[in-house]
Design an enzyme around this catalytic site. Structure first.
Site, PDB file in Angstrom:
ATOM      1  N   GLY A 188     -20.984  26.511  36.646  1.00  0.00           N
ATOM      2  CA  GLY A 188     -21.962  25.439  36.522  1.00  0.00           C
ATOM      3  C   GLY A 188     -22.926  25.445  37.699  1.00  0.00           C
ATOM      4  CB  VAL A 192     -21.272  20.186  39.164  1.00  0.00           C
ATOM      5  CG1 VAL A 192     -19.899  19.796  38.613  1.00  0.00           C
ATOM      6  CG2 VAL A 192     -22.354  19.297  38.569  1.00  0.00           C
ATOM      7  CD  GLU A 210     -18.365  33.549  38.832  1.00  0.00           C
ATOM      8  OE1 GLU A 210     -19.568  33.847  38.997  1.00  0.00           O
ATOM      9  OE2 GLU A 210     -17.439  34.239  39.289  1.00  0.00           O
ATOM     10  CB  CYS A 244     -26.381  31.424  35.586  1.00  0.00           C
ATOM     11  SG  CYS A 244     -25.116  32.578  35.030  1.00  0.00           S
TER      12      CYS A 244
END
Length: 504
Positions: A188, A192, A210, A244
């Protein structure tokens, strides 16, 4: 009332019983995952279409097939991965057995994101199960349709005494993180990720994070602009840019920008047509919140390509899906009434056309935050040296890309920068190589997985030495009273050497 206490207690008891340790049990779990993918392929494609408007191509390539490949690799190599790993010994232990044993951690938590809600749930799950752990999977509540399939269908294919799916949003996730796990795997945002790491620290729980970041893409003057445009556009706008590892911005000279812009326009038109909103191959923005954030970024620099948005975009996913309501179709002359499965019309997230921005400044929001959408800023640099300096003065990215007809330029970017992964002359194809670790560095994450790296991530590497009960006269030189001679012998014996001579 603690909503998770009973579930976690059940899983801990299962792990303590030792049932997850045999290779046969682990293989059975992996085979169950494989059947889940094979028997629910259409259901999964429709869920992904509902959540992100993913085409069948995108769902197959980036979600289903890549997860299946991960399972197949684990099944082929499971017993080899589980074997004790023999290690070199020093002279003092030549008659002993020294090895590394790969043990499961115990109860592990996998927290998955919404952008690849199937792939990024199952790939770490494969590693956790192969390593012999009991697993709690927390899928994203944002990708609601995929979450529903994972919660309601996936547990039927696994041993439910050793696996559970828990649901909820940030509040429930916070409650879940108050519990002690033996390992936490989170995918995420960095924001967070810090919360997850802080919660894990209270229990001294190891973590893999990650995360993301702004992935630079350097384009050298010595390149074919159309080839670069094809590859950058494909990977930037794949999944509507919600990846990402997507190229987040281009660094190039003004001259290369002038050659690159018409090539990008050509690639975008060939990929998505004159009206990208009507293209079946362009995804949708996941939520209203993200859509509004992306629309705000369009005020940065100048729009050179695209820039159109449609907040009211709606779509209807394909029919024949168990998650839908049933309605009887009207009887037609000469035909009996059929049961037609209809998906309810869903307020889809907004669309944003593939966009290229020029004239952006480093201080603007589009260069300060991960874009996570179909927007590609171009920043001008005067030289390769300036591009390298720009990259090195920012947080280390999850991925870094360099395009050039000169291999020396690509190798120089690789040598003078740091990133989680690197790919020369293409987009995120390095992710498809199971023998390469995938993971970030610094602000883009810690730890890695994929293939054997997933198994190792979810395994405790236990150092083991088995000694003989005899030879006490030899070992006695360690004991007091100490002498200079004994010290010299001990120091020599403890030095690791390549020789296989026996202890004198």
């Amino acid at each position: 009332m603690d909503p998770f206490a009973d579930t976690l207690q059940r899983l801990r008891e299962a792990f303590d019983s030792g049932c997850t340790r045999p290779a046969e049990f682990r293989a059975a779990q992996l085979k169950g995952l494989s059947r889940f993918l094979q028997e629910n392929k259409q259901l999964l494609q429709e869920a992904l279409a509902q959540d992100l408007h993913k085409s069948a191509f995108e769902s197959e390539v980036s979600e289903i097939s890549i997860s299946q490949n991960e399972i197949n690799s684990a099944l082929r190599n499971l017993r080899a991965w589980m074997k004790d790993e023999k290690v070199p010994r020093n002279l003092a232990t030549q008659l002993d057995s020294a090895f590394i044993r790969k043990e499961p951690f115990g109860l592990v938590l996998v927290i998955a994101p919404w952008n690849y809600p199937l792939n990024l749930s199952l790939e770490p799950l494969v590693g956790a199960l192969a390593a012999g752990n009991c697993v709690v999977l927390k899928p994203s509540e944002v990708s609601k349709s995929t979450e529903k399939v994972l919660a309601e269908v996936l547990p039927r294919y696994l041993d439910q005494s050793c696996f559970a799916v828990v649901l909820g949003g940030p509040q429930e996730t916070g409650q879940l993180l108050e519990h002690k796990f033996d390992y936490i795997f989170f995918t995420g945002s960095p924001r967070v990720g810090k919360i997850v790491m802080a919660a894990a620290a209270k229990h001294l729980t190891p973590v893999t994070l990650e995360l993301g970041g702004k992935n630079p893409c350097y384009v050298d003057d010595n390149c074919d602009p159309q080839t670069v445009a094809n590859r950058v556009a494909f990977f930037r706008y794949f999944n509507s840019g919600q990846t990402c590892v997507a190229p987040d911005y281009i660094l190039c000279s003004p001259e290369t920008q002038a050659r690159l812009l018409p090539a990008l326009q050509s690639a975008i038109t060939r990929f998505y047509g004159e009206d990208p909103q009507s293209s079946p191959d362009l995804g949708r923005i996941i939520s209203e919140k993200n859509f509004q954030r992306l629309r705000g970024l369009l005020s940065c620099g100048h729009v050179a390509i695209g820039g159109q948005t449609d907040e009211s975009d709606r779509y209807i996913a394909r029919p024949e899906h168990p998650l839908r309501c049933e309605q009887s179709s009207p009887s037609l002359p000469g035909r009996t009434a059929q049961r037609v499965m209809l998906l309810p019309s869903r307020l889809g997230p907004g669309t944003s056309a593939p966009t290229v921005l020029v004239g952006v400044q480093e201080t603007e929001p589009v260069m300060q935050e991960e874009i996570f959408g179909p927007i590609l800023p171009i920043m001008n640099v005067r030289s390769l040296d300036e591009a390298v300096e720009f990259i090195r003065h920012r947080e280390k990215p999850l991925a870094l890309y360099a395009f050039s007809n000169s291999s020396q330029v690509v190798k120089r970017v690789l040598a003078q920068t740091s990133s989680g992964g690197f790919c020369g002359n293409d987009g995120f194809m390095h992710m498809t190589v199971a023998s390469l670790p995938f993971g970030g560095v610094g602000a883009s994450g810690m730890g890695s997985y994929h293939g054997k790296f997933s198994f190792d991530t979810f395994s405790h590497h236990r150092a083991c030495l088995l000694r003989r009960p005899g030879l006490e006269k030899v070992y006695a030189l360690r004991y007091p009273p100490h002498t200079p001679r004994n010290l010299r012998v001990l120091l020599a014996a403890m030095e690791t050497r390549s020789c296989s001579c026996a202890l004198l």
